[in-house]
Design a protein around this motif. Structure first.
Motif, PDB file in Angstrom:
ATOM      1  N   TRP A 124       0.869  -1.176   0.000  1.00 48.12           N
ATOM      2  CA  TRP A 124       0.000   0.000   0.000  1.00 48.12           C
ATOM      3  C   TRP A 124       0.908   1.228   0.000  1.00 48.12           C
ATOM      4  N   SER A 125       0.971   1.908  -1.135  1.00 47.92           N
ATOM      5  CA  SER A 125       1.949   2.968  -1.352  1.00 47.92           C
ATOM      6  C   SER A 125       1.384   4.341  -0.999  1.00 47.92           C
ATOM      7  N   GLU A 126       2.251   5.316  -1.038  1.00 46.40           N
ATOM      8  CA  GLU A 126       1.807   6.695  -0.826  1.00 46.40           C
ATOM      9  C   GLU A 126       0.819   7.117  -1.901  1.00 46.40           C
ATOM     10  N   ALA A 127       1.037   6.653  -3.115  1.00 48.75           N
ATOM     11  CA  ALA A 127       0.094   6.970  -4.195  1.00 48.75           C
ATOM     12  C   ALA A 127      -1.278   6.342  -3.926  1.00 48.75           C
ATOM     13  N   ASP A 128      -1.286   5.113  -3.399  1.00 52.05           N
ATOM     14  CA  ASP A 128      -2.551   4.472  -3.035  1.00 52.05           C
ATOM     15  C   ASP A 128      -3.270   5.287  -1.959  1.00 52.05           C
ATOM     16  N   MET A 129      -2.508   5.738  -0.977  1.00 59.20           N
ATOM     17  CA  MET A 129      -3.102   6.542   0.093  1.00 59.20           C
ATOM     18  C   MET A 129      -3.698   7.830  -0.471  1.00 59.20           C
ATOM     19  N   ALA A 130      -2.920   8.511  -1.292  1.00 53.98           N
ATOM     20  CA  ALA A 130      -3.380   9.781  -1.846  1.00 53.98           C
ATOM     21  C   ALA A 130      -4.640   9.593  -2.680  1.00 53.98           C
ATOM     22  N   ALA A 131      -4.698   8.490  -3.420  1.00 52.81           N
ATOM     23  CA  ALA A 131      -5.863   8.238  -4.263  1.00 52.81           C
ATOM     24  C   ALA A 131      -7.119   7.961  -3.434  1.00 52.81           C
ATOM     25  N   SER A 132      -6.937   7.470  -2.222  1.00 51.33           N
ATOM     26  CA  SER A 132      -8.085   7.146  -1.371  1.00 51.33           C
ATOM     27  C   SER A 132      -8.603   8.349  -0.581  1.00 51.33           C
ATOM     28  N   ARG A 133      -7.822   9.414  -0.509  1.00 50.13           N
ATOM     29  CA  ARG A 133      -8.150  10.543   0.382  1.00 50.13           C
ATOM     30  C   ARG A 133      -9.371  11.303  -0.127  1.00 50.13           C
ATOM     31  N   TRP A 134     -10.239  11.641   0.792  1.00 53.67           N
ATOM     32  CA  TRP A 134     -11.442  12.421   0.486  1.00 53.67           C
ATOM     33  C   TRP A 134     -11.635  13.473   1.565  1.00 53.67           C
ATOM     34  N   LEU A 135     -12.004  14.683   1.163  1.00 52.03           N
ATOM     35  CA  LEU A 135     -12.277  15.766   2.104  1.00 52.03           C
ATOM     36  C   LEU A 135     -13.645  16.366   1.808  1.00 52.03           C
ATOM     37  N   LEU A 136     -14.369  16.701   2.849  1.00 49.95           N
ATOM     38  CA  LEU A 136     -15.655  17.374   2.690  1.00 49.95           C
ATOM     39  C   LEU A 136     -15.415  18.789   2.172  1.00 49.95           C
ATOM     40  N   PRO A 137     -16.022  19.166   1.049  1.00 47.04           N
ATOM     41  CA  PRO A 137     -15.830  20.532   0.538  1.00 47.04           C
ATOM     42  C   PRO A 137     -16.260  21.572   1.573  1.00 47.04           C
ATOM     43  N   ASP A 138     -15.452  22.618   1.695  1.00 47.04           N
ATOM     44  CA  ASP A 138     -15.748  23.748   2.581  1.00 47.04           C
ATOM     45  C   ASP A 138     -15.877  23.341   4.050  1.00 47.04           C
ATOM     46  N   ALA A 139     -15.186  22.285   4.439  1.00 53.46           N
ATOM     47  CA  ALA A 139     -15.235  21.859   5.845  1.00 53.46           C
ATOM     48  C   ALA A 139     -14.699  22.945   6.768  1.00 53.46           C
ATOM     49  N   ASP A 140     -13.758  23.758   6.253  1.00 51.29           N
ATOM     50  CA  ASP A 140     -13.182  24.817   7.091  1.00 51.29           C
ATOM     51  C   ASP A 140     -14.161  25.951   7.345  1.00 51.29           C
ATOM     52  N   LYS A 141     -15.296  25.944   6.665  1.00 54.88           N
ATOM     53  CA  LYS A 141     -16.305  26.990   6.856  1.00 54.88           C
ATOM     54  C   LYS A 141     -17.424  26.559   7.798  1.00 54.88           C
ATOM     55  N   LEU A 142     -17.340  25.346   8.329  1.00 54.65           N
ATOM     56  CA  LEU A 142     -18.348  24.889   9.274  1.00 54.65           C
ATOM     57  C   LEU A 142     -18.254  25.695  10.563  1.00 54.65           C
ATOM     58  N   PRO A 143     -19.376  25.888  11.268  1.00 57.17           N
ATOM     59  CA  PRO A 143     -19.374  26.705  12.493  1.00 57.17           C
ATOM     60  C   PRO A 143     -18.383  26.199  13.532  1.00 57.17           C
ATOM     61  N   ALA A 144     -17.694  27.119  14.177  1.00 53.62           N
ATOM     62  CA  ALA A 144     -16.717  26.769  15.214  1.00 53.62           C
ATOM     63  C   ALA A 144     -17.381  26.718  16.581  1.00 53.62           C
ATOM     64  N   LYS A 145     -18.565  26.126  16.633  1.00 60.07           N
ATOM     65  CA  LYS A 145     -19.281  25.909  17.879  1.00 60.07           C
ATOM     66  C   LYS A 145     -20.246  24.747  17.662  1.00 60.07           C
ATOM     67  N   PRO A 146     -20.621  24.069  18.732  1.00 58.67           N
ATOM     68  CA  PRO A 146     -21.496  22.903  18.567  1.00 58.67           C
ATOM     69  C   PRO A 146     -22.870  23.278  18.006  1.00 58.67           C
ATOM     70  N   VAL A 147     -23.401  22.408  17.166  1.00 51.62           N
ATOM     71  CA  VAL A 147     -24.734  22.618  16.609  1.00 51.62           C
ATOM     72  C   VAL A 147     -25.806  22.003  17.493  1.00 51.62           C
ATOM     73  N   PHE A 148     -25.411  21.415  18.609  1.00 48.92           N
ATOM     74  CA  PHE A 148     -26.358  20.807  19.547  1.00 48.92           C
ATOM     75  C   PHE A 148     -26.262  21.538  20.889  1.00 48.92           C
ATOM     76  N   ALA A 149     -27.274  21.342  21.736  1.00 57.23           N
ATOM     77  CA  ALA A 149     -27.349  22.072  23.006  1.00 57.23           C
ATOM     78  C   ALA A 149     -26.600  21.383  24.140  1.00 57.23           C
ATOM     79  N   ALA A 150     -26.255  20.115  24.005  1.00 56.31           N
ATOM     80  CA  ALA A 150     -25.605  19.370  25.082  1.00 56.31           C
ATOM     81  C   ALA A 150     -24.208  19.910  25.371  1.00 56.31           C
ATOM     82  N   ASP A 151     -23.730  19.658  26.582  1.00 50.33           N
ATOM     83  CA  ASP A 151     -22.368  20.015  26.958  1.00 50.33           C
ATOM     84  C   ASP A 151     -21.404  19.222  26.076  1.00 50.33           C
ATOM     85  N   PRO A 152     -20.622  19.888  25.216  1.00 51.08           N
ATOM     86  CA  PRO A 152     -19.759  19.147  24.288  1.00 51.08           C
ATOM     87  C   PRO A 152     -18.660  18.365  24.984  1.00 51.08           C
TER      88      PRO A 152
END
Length: 538
Positions: A124-152
Motif C-alpha cells: 500500500w503505497s503513498e500513491a494508493d493513500m493519496a488516491a483514497s483521500r477524500w475531504l468534505l468541501p468547505d469543511a473549514d467553513k463549518l461553524p466553530a461551535k457545537p450545533v447541539f445544546a448538550a455540553d460538548p
C-alpha cells in the motif's frame, strides 16, 4: 463522508451499509462471467472469489469499495459466521444470500480461502493513500461551535459494531444526539483533539476517518494501510500517526487535511528485519508519539515538538518531510532497545515511565523514556491488558492496576517500587478496567469467562477488594464501562446484537436506565479523554 459504494458477495463480512444498486452490481458480476470462468469457479475458491467478490474487494483481497478480506482483517470474525454470512446474507443490507447459487461446499471453500494469506504480500503505497483521500468541501467553513445544546465535553461516542455505526450521546440527559455510519471494525478507540472538536477513528482495514463532533459531520477520510492497529493525535492537534500491521509502516498525516507527510518503514536498527507496529500513543507532556514494535524488541519515541533536540541516538534513516525539511530532531525516531517486544503498554501519569508486556512473556518491563532503557521488571503473569490500566492513590502510594486477558485477576502495582501490592481475584479473564478521580470504585469485566461474562465486578480502591457483583442480564456479555465527566454515572455495554448501554449510578451502583444499541462495544467520554483522566485509557 463519501458514500460507501456497493459491495459484492462478502460485504456482509464488513457489515457496511452500501448503495441501493449493490445487489444489481453483484448480480451483474455473476451473469456476465464467461463460461470458462464459471466452470473454474465451480471447484476453485480463488475463481469463485474472482467471479463474485473481486470487483468490490479487489483481486488481491486488499479492498476497494468493500473492505479488505485478509486474515489480519478477519481475525475477530469466526469462520462459522463467515460461512453463515455468505449463505444467508443479512437483512436490512444489500448483501445477497448465495445459498441458492453456491453449494455448501463452495461457500465453505470461499470462507476458508479468505482466511489464507495473500501471496505475494500486498503493498500500500503513498500513491494508493493519496488516491483514497477524500475531504468534505468547505469543511473549514463549518461553524466553530457545537450545533447541539448538550455540553460538548460531556458527550460520549459509542461504537456500535452490530451495524457499524457510532452514536453521539448526551452525557447529562443520557440520550442520543446523533448516529452516523462508520467503517468496518473500528479499532484502538477514537482519538480527540485537545478542544474535543475533532475525533479520528481507525478501522481494522486501514481507513482513518476525521469527524467534526461539533458539526456532527465526517469531514475527511484516507486509507493509510491495509491492516491498522490504531491512531494517535498529537497534543497540539496538528498531526496524526497511524500504526500498521500491513504494510509494516508508520504513517504520519496532517490532522488538518489528512495529507501524507511521511511514511516510516518499520525495521530494526540494521534495516534488515521489518516489524509490525503493536501500537502508537501520544505522550502529551513530552510532545511526542511513543511506538511499540511487535516483531523487534524496540520502542520508538518520535518528537513532534519544533524544539526537539538536534541529535537523537540510534538514528539509521534520514527521514524527510514531503514538503520541506523539518527542524533538526523533529519527527525523527529515537530507538529504545528492550529485552522483549511489547504487545501492549501503559504510561504512568507523568509520562516518564512506560509499563509494557508481551503476550508470551512471564514478566513485564518498566522503561524510563528519559534515560531510554528498562529500569525494572514487573511481576505480571498471564496476559495483562496494560492498555486498559488505570492509576489511583492507595495508602499514600500511587498505584497502577491492570486486568488480565488470560487469568481471573487484577494486578495492582506500586509505581515507586514497581512491586505488586495486591492481586485481586475476579470471575475470569477480563478486558477492561475503568474508574474516575471522583469515585472510590473501579469496575472490571470478565467478558472472556464463560461463567463471568455477564457480571461486572466493583472494586473498592481503598481496600482493594471486590465489594459488588452486578449481573443485570444473566447469560449476556456485559463489558467496557466508562464514567461521565463528573463521575456520577457509569455506562456499561450489553455486548449483544440487540444490546444496550446500561447506566448505573456510580455511588449507589443501582441501574438508572437502558439505552438500546446495536452491539455497543467501546464508549468514550470527551472530557475524560482530553483531560487524561487517571481512570480511563489514554
Amino acid at each position: 463522508m463519501p458514500p460507501l459504494k456497493p459491495a459484492s458477495l462478502l460485504v456482509l463480512l464488513a457489515g457496511l451499509f452500501v448503495a441501493p444498486f449493490a445487489a444489481a452490481q453483484a448480480q451483474d458480476a455473476i451473469t456476465t462471467a464467461s463460461p470458462r470462468t464459471a466452470a473454474a469457479a465451480a471447484s476453485d475458491p480463488a475463481a469463485l472469489f474472482a467471479t463474485h467478490c473481486a470487483s468490490c474487494h479487489g483481486a488481491s483481497r486488499t479492498g476497494g469499495t468493500g473492505p479488505a478480506l485478509l486474515p489480519e482483517s478477519l481475525e475477530r470474525l469466526k469462520k462459522a459466521e463467515a460461512v453463515k454470512v455468505i449463505g444467508q446474507g443479512r437483512p436490512a443490507t444489500q448483501m445477497l444470500p448465495f445459498a441458492d447459487r453456491l453449494s455448501a461446499d463452495q461457500i465453505k471453500a470461499v470462507a476458508d480461502w479468505i482466511y489464507t494469506p495473500v501471496v505475494p504480500t500486498p503493498t500500500w503505497s503513498e500513491a494508493d493513500m493519496a488516491a483514497s483521500r477524500w475531504l468534505l468541501p468547505d469543511a473549514d467553513k463549518l461553524p466553530a461551535k457545537p450545533v447541539f445544546a448538550a455540553d460538548p465535553l460531556n458527550v460520549f461516542l459509542v461504537v456500535e459494531t452490530g451495524d457499524h455505526h457510532v452514536s453521539v450521546l448526551d452525557g447529562d440527559k443520557l440520550e442520543p444526539i446523533h448516529r452516523f455510519q462508520s467503517r468496518y471494525a473500528l479499532h484502538g478507540g477514537p482519538k480527540f483533539t485537545k478542544d474535543g472538536r475533532y475525533v479520528f477513528f481507525a478501522s481494522r482495514d486501514g481507513w482513518v476517518t476525521k469527524y467534526d463532533l461539533w458539526n456532527l459531520k465526517v469531514v475527511g477520510e484516507i486509507r493509510a494501510g491495509l491492516n491498522t492497529r490504531n491512531v494517535a493525535v498529537s497534543a497540539d492537534g496538528e498531526w496524526v500517526m497511524v500504526a500498521n500491521y500491513l504494510p509494516r509502516t508508520l504513517v504520519l498525516l496532517s490532522a488538518k487535511d489528512l495529507a501524507v507527510q511521511r511514511i516510516y518503514p518499520v525495521t530494526d536498527a540494521s534495516g534488515k528485519q521489518s516489524s509490525r507496529v503493536s501500537a502508537v500513543y501520544t505522550a502529551a507532556p513530552r510532545h511526542s508519539f511513543v511506538v511499540a514494535l511487535k516483531d523487534v524488541p524496540e520502542a520508538w519515541e518520535i518528537r513532534y515538538d519544533k524544539n526537539a533536540p538536534e541529535v537523537w541516538e540510534g538514528l539509521v534513516h534520514d527521514y524527510r518531510m514531503r514538503e520541506g525539511n523539518p527542524l533538526p530532531g523533529q519527527f525523527t525516531p529515537r530507538r529504545i532497545k528492550l529485552d522483549q517486544v511489547l504487545d501492549d503498554f501503559f504510561f504512568t501519569q507523568d509520562y516518564v515511565n512506560l509499563l509494557g508486556a508481551s503476550r508470551e512473556a512471564t514478566k513485564g518491563q518498566v522503561v524510563n523514556l528519559d534515560v531510554r532503557r528498562k529500569i525494572a521488571d514487573l511481576d505480571l503473569s498471564g496476559m495483562p491488558h496494560l492498555g486498559s490500566g488505570i492509576t489511583f492513590d492507595w495508602q499514600g502510594k500511587r498505584v497502577m492496576a491492570s486486568p488480565n486477558l488470560s487469568s481471573g485477576k487484577v494486578t495492582v502495582i506500586d509505581t515507586d517500587t514497581w512491586k505488586t501490592v495486591a492481586t485481586i481475584p475476579t470471575l475470569g479473564p477480563g478486558f477492561f478496567l475503568r474508574s474516575h478521580e471522583k469515585s472510590p470504585y473501579a469496575w472490571v469485566d470478565s467478558m472472556m469467562s464463560p461463567e463471568g461474562r455477564d457480571t461486572l465486578q466493583v472494586i473498592d480502591k481503598r481496600t482493594l477488594e471486590v465489594v459488588a457483583k452486578l449481573r443485570p442480564e444473566p447469560g449476556k456479555t456485559l463489558a467496557h464501562v466508562e464514567f461521565d465527566r463528573y463521575g456520577k454515572y457509569v455506562l456499561a455495554s450489553l455486548w449483544e446484537q440487540d444490546g444496550a448501554l446500561i447506566v448505573f449510578d456510580a455511588a449507589t451502583l443501582k441501574e438508572v436506565k437502558r439505552i438500546p444499541m446495536k452491539k455497543p462495544v467501546g464508549k468514550y467520554n470527551v472530557f475524560n479523554k482530553i483531560n487524561l483522566s487517571e481512570g480511563t485509557s489514554h
